[in-house]
Design a protein around this motif. Sequence first.
Motif, PDB file in Angstrom:
ATOM      1  N   THR A  30      -2.854   8.409  -0.808  1.00 18.97           N
ATOM      2  CA  THR A  30      -2.336   8.507   0.539  1.00 18.97           C
ATOM      3  C   THR A  30      -3.283   7.901   1.549  1.00 18.97           C
ATOM      4  O   THR A  30      -3.085   8.019   2.733  1.00 18.97           O
ATOM      5  CB  THR A  30      -2.111   9.979   0.889  1.00 18.97           C
ATOM      6  OG1 THR A  30      -3.321  10.681   0.666  1.00 18.97           O
ATOM      7  CG2 THR A  30      -1.040  10.574   0.025  1.00 18.97           C
ATOM      8  N   GLY A  31      -4.324   7.266   1.111  1.00 13.89           N
ATOM      9  CA  GLY A  31      -5.277   6.666   2.018  1.00 13.89           C
ATOM     10  C   GLY A  31      -6.471   6.179   1.242  1.00 13.89           C
ATOM     11  O   GLY A  31      -6.350   5.721   0.138  1.00 13.89           O
ATOM     12  N   SER A 149       0.725   7.921  -5.021  1.00 13.19           N
ATOM     13  CA  SER A 149       0.051   6.684  -4.632  1.00 13.19           C
ATOM     14  C   SER A 149       0.939   5.877  -3.703  1.00 13.19           C
ATOM     15  O   SER A 149       2.160   6.016  -3.718  1.00 13.19           O
ATOM     16  CB  SER A 149      -0.281   5.858  -5.871  1.00 13.19           C
ATOM     17  OG  SER A 149      -0.961   4.672  -5.504  1.00 13.19           O
ATOM     18  N   GLY A 150       0.320   5.047  -2.895  1.00 11.81           N
ATOM     19  CA  GLY A 150       1.056   4.155  -2.017  1.00 11.81           C
ATOM     20  C   GLY A 150       0.677   2.714  -2.268  1.00 11.81           C
ATOM     21  O   GLY A 150       0.069   2.390  -3.288  1.00 11.81           O
ATOM     22  N   SER A 151       1.021   1.853  -1.353  1.00 11.37           N
ATOM     23  CA  SER A 151       0.663   0.431  -1.430  1.00 11.37           C
ATOM     24  C   SER A 151      -0.288   0.096  -0.287  1.00 11.37           C
ATOM     25  O   SER A 151      -0.314   0.778   0.743  1.00 11.37           O
ATOM     26  CB  SER A 151       1.912  -0.453  -1.323  1.00 11.37           C
ATOM     27  OG  SER A 151       2.743  -0.321  -2.445  1.00 11.37           O
ATOM     28  N   ALA A 152      -1.068  -0.970  -0.467  1.00  5.47           N
ATOM     29  CA  ALA A 152      -2.005  -1.399   0.566  1.00  5.47           C
ATOM     30  C   ALA A 152      -2.260  -2.893   0.429  1.00  5.47           C
ATOM     31  O   ALA A 152      -1.932  -3.509  -0.589  1.00  5.47           O
ATOM     32  CB  ALA A 152      -3.307  -0.609   0.483  1.00  5.47           C
ATOM     33  N   GLN A 224      -4.569 -15.620   0.375  1.00 11.78           N
ATOM     34  CA  GLN A 224      -5.055 -15.062   1.634  1.00 11.78           C
ATOM     35  C   GLN A 224      -5.090 -13.539   1.632  1.00 11.78           C
ATOM     36  O   GLN A 224      -5.798 -12.935   2.445  1.00 11.78           O
ATOM     37  CB  GLN A 224      -4.159 -15.553   2.781  1.00 11.78           C
ATOM     38  CG  GLN A 224      -4.159 -17.062   2.974  1.00 11.78           C
ATOM     39  CD  GLN A 224      -3.037 -17.504   3.885  1.00 11.78           C
ATOM     40  OE1 GLN A 224      -1.862 -17.438   3.531  1.00 11.78           O
ATOM     41  NE2 GLN A 224      -3.398 -17.951   5.093  1.00 11.78           N
ATOM     42  N   ALA A 225      -4.304 -12.931   0.775  1.00 12.26           N
ATOM     43  CA  ALA A 225      -4.221 -11.470   0.752  1.00 12.26           C
ATOM     44  C   ALA A 225      -3.766 -11.021  -0.621  1.00 12.26           C
ATOM     45  O   ALA A 225      -3.251 -11.810  -1.416  1.00 12.26           O
ATOM     46  CB  ALA A 225      -3.247 -10.968   1.819  1.00 12.26           C
ATOM     47  N   MET A 226      -3.981  -9.741  -0.914  1.00 13.20           N
ATOM     48  CA  MET A 226      -3.465  -9.150  -2.135  1.00 13.20           C
ATOM     49  C   MET A 226      -2.766  -7.845  -1.776  1.00 13.20           C
ATOM     50  O   MET A 226      -3.129  -7.163  -0.823  1.00 13.20           O
ATOM     51  CB  MET A 226      -4.583  -8.864  -3.148  1.00 13.20           C
ATOM     52  CG  MET A 226      -5.647  -7.907  -2.671  1.00 13.20           C
ATOM     53  SD  MET A 226      -6.909  -7.520  -3.922  1.00 13.20           S
ATOM     54  CE  MET A 226      -6.226  -6.018  -4.633  1.00 13.20           C
ATOM     55  N   MET A 227      -1.738  -7.532  -2.545  1.00 12.71           N
ATOM     56  CA  MET A 227      -1.036  -6.258  -2.405  1.00 12.71           C
ATOM     57  C   MET A 227      -1.151  -5.524  -3.736  1.00 12.71           C
ATOM     58  O   MET A 227      -0.945  -6.123  -4.797  1.00 12.71           O
ATOM     59  CB  MET A 227       0.437  -6.484  -2.059  1.00 12.71           C
ATOM     60  CG  MET A 227       0.674  -7.177  -0.734  1.00 12.71           C
ATOM     61  SD  MET A 227       2.406  -7.730  -0.554  1.00 12.71           S
ATOM     62  CE  MET A 227       3.280  -6.156  -0.614  1.00 12.71           C
ATOM     63  N   ALA A 228      -1.483  -4.243  -3.672  1.00 11.99           N
ATOM     64  CA  ALA A 228      -1.608  -3.441  -4.889  1.00 11.99           C
ATOM     65  C   ALA A 228      -1.484  -1.973  -4.508  1.00 11.99           C
ATOM     66  O   ALA A 228      -1.362  -1.627  -3.322  1.00 11.99           O
ATOM     67  CB  ALA A 228      -2.937  -3.702  -5.594  1.00 11.99           C
ATOM     68  N   ASP A 229      -1.520  -1.104  -5.518  1.00  8.55           N
ATOM     69  CA  ASP A 229      -1.533   0.327  -5.248  1.00  8.55           C
ATOM     70  C   ASP A 229      -2.762   0.663  -4.415  1.00  8.55           C
ATOM     71  O   ASP A 229      -3.820   0.055  -4.553  1.00  8.55           O
ATOM     72  CB  ASP A 229      -1.548   1.113  -6.551  1.00  8.55           C
ATOM     73  CG  ASP A 229      -0.203   1.067  -7.275  1.00  8.55           C
ATOM     74  OD1 ASP A 229       0.717   0.402  -6.785  1.00  8.55           O
ATOM     75  OD2 ASP A 229      -0.095   1.706  -8.342  1.00  8.55           O
ATOM     76  N   SER A 230      -2.618   1.656  -3.558  1.00  5.72           N
ATOM     77  CA  SER A 230      -3.648   1.912  -2.557  1.00  5.72           C
ATOM     78  C   SER A 230      -5.001   2.249  -3.140  1.00  5.72           C
ATOM     79  O   SER A 230      -6.031   1.773  -2.662  1.00  5.72           O
ATOM     80  CB  SER A 230      -3.183   3.026  -1.608  1.00  5.72           C
ATOM     81  OG  SER A 230      -2.707   4.143  -2.332  1.00  5.72           O
ATOM     82  N   TYR A 251       0.934   2.693   2.754  1.00  5.86           N
ATOM     83  CA  TYR A 251       2.345   2.933   3.071  1.00  5.86           C
ATOM     84  C   TYR A 251       3.131   3.124   1.778  1.00  5.86           C
ATOM     85  O   TYR A 251       2.659   2.837   0.684  1.00  5.86           O
ATOM     86  CB  TYR A 251       2.918   1.760   3.872  1.00  5.86           C
ATOM     87  CG  TYR A 251       2.913   0.444   3.116  1.00  5.86           C
ATOM     88  CD1 TYR A 251       4.026   0.026   2.387  1.00  5.86           C
ATOM     89  CD2 TYR A 251       1.787  -0.379   3.120  1.00  5.86           C
ATOM     90  CE1 TYR A 251       4.021  -1.173   1.680  1.00  5.86           C
ATOM     91  CE2 TYR A 251       1.766  -1.576   2.422  1.00  5.86           C
ATOM     92  CZ  TYR A 251       2.881  -1.964   1.703  1.00  5.86           C
ATOM     93  OH  TYR A 251       2.870  -3.143   0.997  1.00  5.86           O
ATOM     94  N   GLY A 252       4.346   3.621   1.914  1.00  6.13           N
ATOM     95  CA  GLY A 252       5.237   3.744   0.760  1.00  6.13           C
ATOM     96  C   GLY A 252       4.735   4.694  -0.307  1.00  6.13           C
ATOM     97  O   GLY A 252       4.874   4.419  -1.508  1.00  6.13           O
ATOM     98  N   VAL A 253       4.158   5.826   0.100  1.00  6.92           N
ATOM     99  CA  VAL A 253       3.612   6.769  -0.884  1.00  6.92           C
ATOM    100  C   VAL A 253       4.723   7.336  -1.766  1.00  6.92           C
ATOM    101  O   VAL A 253       5.775   7.743  -1.279  1.00  6.92           O
ATOM    102  CB  VAL A 253       2.857   7.908  -0.172  1.00  6.92           C
ATOM    103  CG1 VAL A 253       2.386   8.956  -1.173  1.00  6.92           C
ATOM    104  CG2 VAL A 253       1.671   7.349   0.603  1.00  6.92           C
ATOM    105  N   ALA A 254       4.477   7.329  -3.063  1.00  3.17           N
ATOM    106  CA  ALA A 254       5.470   7.797  -4.042  1.00  3.17           C
ATOM    107  C   ALA A 254       4.730   8.321  -5.273  1.00  3.17           C
ATOM    108  O   ALA A 254       3.549   8.020  -5.472  1.00  3.17           O
ATOM    109  CB  ALA A 254       6.407   6.656  -4.437  1.00  3.17           C
ATOM    110  N   PRO A 255       5.410   9.101  -6.108  1.00  2.00           N
ATOM    111  CA  PRO A 255       4.736   9.664  -7.286  1.00  2.00           C
ATOM    112  C   PRO A 255       4.569   8.661  -8.415  1.00  2.00           C
ATOM    113  O   PRO A 255       5.406   7.787  -8.623  1.00  2.00           O
ATOM    114  CB  PRO A 255       5.657  10.810  -7.707  1.00  2.00           C
ATOM    115  CG  PRO A 255       7.010  10.389  -7.226  1.00  2.00           C
ATOM    116  CD  PRO A 255       6.770   9.647  -5.944  1.00  2.00           C
ATOM    117  N   TYR A 256       3.469   8.800  -9.139  1.00  2.00           N
ATOM    118  CA  TYR A 256       3.309   8.147 -10.434  1.00  2.00           C
ATOM    119  C   TYR A 256       3.985   9.029 -11.479  1.00  2.00           C
ATOM    120  O   TYR A 256       4.047  10.255 -11.331  1.00  2.00           O
ATOM    121  CB  TYR A 256       1.843   8.054 -10.823  1.00  2.00           C
ATOM    122  CG  TYR A 256       1.066   6.884 -10.279  1.00  2.00           C
ATOM    123  CD1 TYR A 256       1.648   5.878  -9.523  1.00  2.00           C
ATOM    124  CD2 TYR A 256      -0.300   6.797 -10.538  1.00  2.00           C
ATOM    125  CE1 TYR A 256       0.899   4.819  -9.054  1.00  2.00           C
ATOM    126  CE2 TYR A 256      -1.058   5.739 -10.073  1.00  2.00           C
ATOM    127  CZ  TYR A 256      -0.449   4.745  -9.318  1.00  2.00           C
ATOM    128  OH  TYR A 256      -1.207   3.704  -8.856  1.00  2.00           O
TER     129      TYR A 256
END
Length: 306
Positions: A30-31, A149-152, A224-230, A251-256
Amino acid sequence: MTTRTRRNRLFAAGVVAASVSLALTGCSSTGESSGAPNASATVNEVKADPKLAALVPDDVKTAGKLMVGADASYAPDEFKDDSGKVIGLDVDLANAIAAKLGLKAEVQDSGFTAIIPGIQSNKFQLGMSSFTDNKEREQIVDMVTYFNSGSAVAVKKGNPEKIDPKDLCGKKVAVQTGTTQADEIKDTRDPDCAKAGKPGVQNGGDKFDLQTDVTNAVVSGRDQAMMADSQVVDYAVKQSGGQLEKVGETYGVAPYGVALAKGSKLAPAVQGAVQSLIDDGTYKQILTKWGVEAGAIDKSVINGAN
């Protein structure tokens, strides 16, 4: 989404461009990750629970072990140490779940997109590889929730290209194949760019089979950027030696979820084991060991997609 939605020499394999060592991946829920991972931290011995062990199907009892698929490129969740051994949050939890059920866990490194097919073919009984529990996955496997977990988004330190994590239109963005973030580009980011009259993320995202390669793509300047689990982003930033930084909020916090064959009779036993580990404090010890206790849940359920 399909978060996997999925390392520096200190913890595992990971060589970053031009001989720069980098510990790759790591996402927090969550952060920011709660603390520094400590792979040598000890966890209380887990004893078998006879009531839970009684729920294990006979064929699994006879085998005496759970075959677990994990993509070992996603620190601190699952990755390889210097000896090549697969370690991490999911590995420790898999071992603890198996012990609760009177079994042993055998964790095998597998390509991320091959794990669910491996479950369907009975190569694996469990998939523990940072799988987000979502409605799409629940159509083909059952999921036992165990983490949030979310995304970042991460960029080079100082964000020299002024990347706005809420607007990646036209940008070069690295993602791991088959993840929530790859789907997010296709299903959400690109359509939103089109509605705004902007070009989509370049090539629908620069996709890699390994999360380590995703991180390297940003460090090397390819993307330029990467997106992955937070927590994967948080871990990568900590291990990058000042080369990366997280931009924006999780953002987009959800359960594993632990993935099992659809309708598996093993699912209630695994759910009971996870809940027992939560209740007796072992779960919190494991999360603290890997610095991700911010993602702790209080209650495990079967198919808890939100």
